[in-house]
Design an enzyme around this catalytic site. Structure first.
Site, PDB file in Angstrom:
ATOM      1  N   HIS A 134       4.132 -63.804   9.477  1.00 50.61           N
ATOM      2  CA  HIS A 134       4.684 -62.929  10.533  1.00 50.61           C
ATOM      3  C   HIS A 134       4.560 -63.443  11.971  1.00 50.61           C
ATOM      4  CE1 HIS A 134       0.506 -61.641  10.327  1.00 50.61           C
ATOM      5  NE2 HIS A 134       0.690 -60.809   9.320  1.00 50.61           N
ATOM      6  N   ASP A 154       7.041 -58.192   5.263  1.00 51.58           N
ATOM      7  CA  ASP A 154       5.716 -57.626   5.582  1.00 51.58           C
ATOM      8  C   ASP A 154       5.723 -56.115   5.306  1.00 51.58           C
ATOM      9  OD1 ASP A 154       3.090 -57.275   6.250  1.00 51.58           O
ATOM     10  OD2 ASP A 154       3.343 -57.613   8.391  1.00 51.58           O
TER      11      ASP A 154
HETATM   12  C1  NCD Z   1      -0.494 -54.910   7.104  1.00 49.75           C
HETATM   13  C2  NCD Z   1      -1.020 -53.856   6.144  1.00 49.75           C
HETATM   14  O1  NCD Z   1      -0.854 -52.668   6.415  1.00 49.75           O
HETATM   15  O2  NCD Z   1      -1.570 -54.207   5.090  1.00 49.75           O
HETATM   16  N1  NCD Z   1      -0.248 -54.289   8.366  1.00 49.75           N
HETATM   17  C3  NCD Z   1       0.528 -54.733   9.368  1.00 49.75           C
HETATM   18  O3  NCD Z   1       0.562 -54.107  10.429  1.00 49.75           O
HETATM   19  N2  NCD Z   1       1.268 -55.800   9.226  1.00 49.75           N
HETATM   20  C4  NCD Z   1      -1.439 -56.049   7.185  1.00 49.75           C
HETATM   21  C5  NCD Z   1      -0.831 -57.328   7.677  1.00 49.75           C
HETATM   22  O4  NCD Z   1       0.213 -57.796   7.169  1.00 49.75           O
HETATM   23  O5  NCD Z   1      -1.414 -57.958   8.561  1.00 49.75           O
HETATM   24 ZN    ZN Z   2      -0.791 -59.964   8.311  1.00 48.95          ZN
END
Ligand code: NCD
Ligand code: ZN
Length: 431
Positions: free
Chosen positions: A237, A310
């Site tokens: 990301h 993600d």
């Molecule tokens: C992700 C999660 O909720 O597991 N949250 C996020 O904000 N992206 C964790 C992550 O991908 O870092």
């Molecule tokens: Zn992450």
């Protein structure tokens, strides 16, 4: 049941194909691609013929960064609901992160995920195991054992590996096994207490900020370690302009770094947080317009190799609270493709580049035999109607969680048919 996809436009960057052709599926595999398959097969009553009328046929999409939440947080998402969301979004394969409860840091969790995914019989699920025990950043997990159990990559996603010596060992150990490390780049000393991007908007809103350098410094560190140890690293990301610049420069120097971004990082800026909507809270945070522009440039010039959702489901328990207390994360499986197709409409990416980033390259990075429509490969296929207009409605999501800041957005283009192993797992207006 054998299936003939008739009259679609086949876009398969793995074979440099972009033209109108038929595609024949036999015994779960891609049997043939060609111009005249329909003509010769017309009389075959055992064949299911689907007339695609010019819709786009691509190698099944692969989401290399999904959070499925099972085991442990089944109220947010289960392997079943996550897979239902995946196929509805056009994904035939997903790789799931280890921040479950318990953490996927041992073979029994990896095996449980594989077993449940097989029972669901929807999308292919590839577990990503933890780099460190409990993702605590102290001791490495048993990489060999986890690989043997079915893990395709290692990551402590959700948490960074702050200890650089441990990261070095992880990269060396993983490279000897030929398996990727996916790095969540965040210097937690710099990000600590932060709720959103540090900048003009955070100052106006009075919310504490996460500076870009919290990400940039760790991207620079991981590139330095990969360079020094001659190993490869995958950056998860990517959200900042400087990360893009660092990765671009590293690639030029021949360092083995690959990277992904998520649709929210090219679709939204921190301006979206002005209503204190907790659905816009995500880590890394939504950045400013200069970062969004840089992410698009990085996608366009192949600095950023992949688009991953993600997909981070959270329930109302974590999201219907004050901004400060809300868990970070955005669900993405059911909006990822359509938001990414906007890049094609804007001319940022060609359709071929988009499919490379959402299928062919993720397969290469994860080392899985997917991402192609080559004859003899598993019939994992996504059919996209690029003209279909639709409005995002979180209440219609297959996902158990609804935390999408894109609710109500009018989008153009979506997956209308998803085939895994030659079986139709999702279809709209075909039967
Ligand atoms: C992700 C999660 O909720 O597991 N949250 C996020 O904000 N992206 C964790 C992550 O991908 O870092
Ligand atoms: Zn992450």
């Amino acid at each position: 049941m054998n299936i003939l996809l008739k009259g679609g436009r086949i876009v398969d960057p793995s074979q440099n194909i972009n033209e109108e052709m038929d595609l024949l599926i036999e015994k779960g595999q891609i049997a043939q691609i060609g111009k005249d398959i329909y003509k010769n097969a017309k009389g075959d009553s055992a064949l299911k013929i689907l007339d695609l009328g010019g819709k786009i046929v691509v190698p099944g999409l692969i989401d290399m960064h999904t959070h499925l939440r099972e085991p442990g947080f089944e109220y947010k998402e289960t392997i079943q609901t996550g897979c239902e969301a995946a196929v509805a979004g056009g994904f035939t394969s997903i790789a799931c992160m280890p921040n479950t409860k318990p953490i996927n840091d041992n073979r029994s969790v990896t095996e449980l995920i594989c077993r449940k995914a097989t029972q669901c019989n929807l999308a292919n699920v590839y577990p990503i195991a933890a780099i460190s025990n409990g993702s605590e950043g102290i001791t490495l997990t048993e990489f060999g054992d986890l690989k043997d159990a079915g893990a395709v990559a290692f990551s402590d996603d959700g948490r960074p590996v702050m200890n650089s010596a441990l990261m070095r060992r992880a990269l060396e150990y993983a490279s000897s096994l030929g398996i990727p490390i996916i790095s969540h780049c965040e210097d937690t000393d710099l990000s600590s207490g932060g709720l959103m991007n540090e900048g003009f908007v955070s100052t106006e809103l009075g919310l504490s900020g996460i500076p870009n350098i919290a990400e940039d410094i760790m991207v620079a560190r991981d590139i330095a370690i990969a360079d020094y140890t001659n190993t490869s690293v995958h950056i998860a990301h990517v959200s900042t302009a400087e990360s893009v610049r660092l990765i671009r420069e590293a690639k030029k120097r021949g360092i083995k770094v690959t990277a992904e971004t998520a649709p929210h990082y090219f679709s939204l800026t921190d301006e979206a947080l002005r209503k204190y909507d907790t659905y816009t809270k995500v880590y890394p945070p939504l950045r400013n317009i200069a970062d969004v522009t840089a992410i698009k440039e990085g996608l366009s010039d192949s600095t950023i190799d992949a688009i991953a959702s993600d997909h981070a489901p959270h329930s109302s328990i974590e999201k219907d609270v004050e901004f400060e207390y809300a868990s970070p994360g955005i669900v993405g499986l059911e909006t990822s493709l359509s938001l990414s197709l906007k890049l094609a409409a804007e001319g940022v990416l060609t359709l071929d580049q988009l499919i490379l980033k959402m299928s062919t390259i993720p397969a290469v990075i994860l080392g899985i035999p997917k991402g192609t429509l080559r004859t003899g490969s598993d019939a994992d296929i996504t059919v996209i109607d690029i003209k279909r207009e639709w409005t995002v409605d979180i209440n219609k999501f297959r996902s158990k969680s609804k935390n999408s800041p894109f609710n109500g957005w009018k989008l153009k283009g979506k997956a209308v048919l998803t085939i895994v192993d030659g079986e139709i797992k999702y279809s709209e207006n075909f039967e």
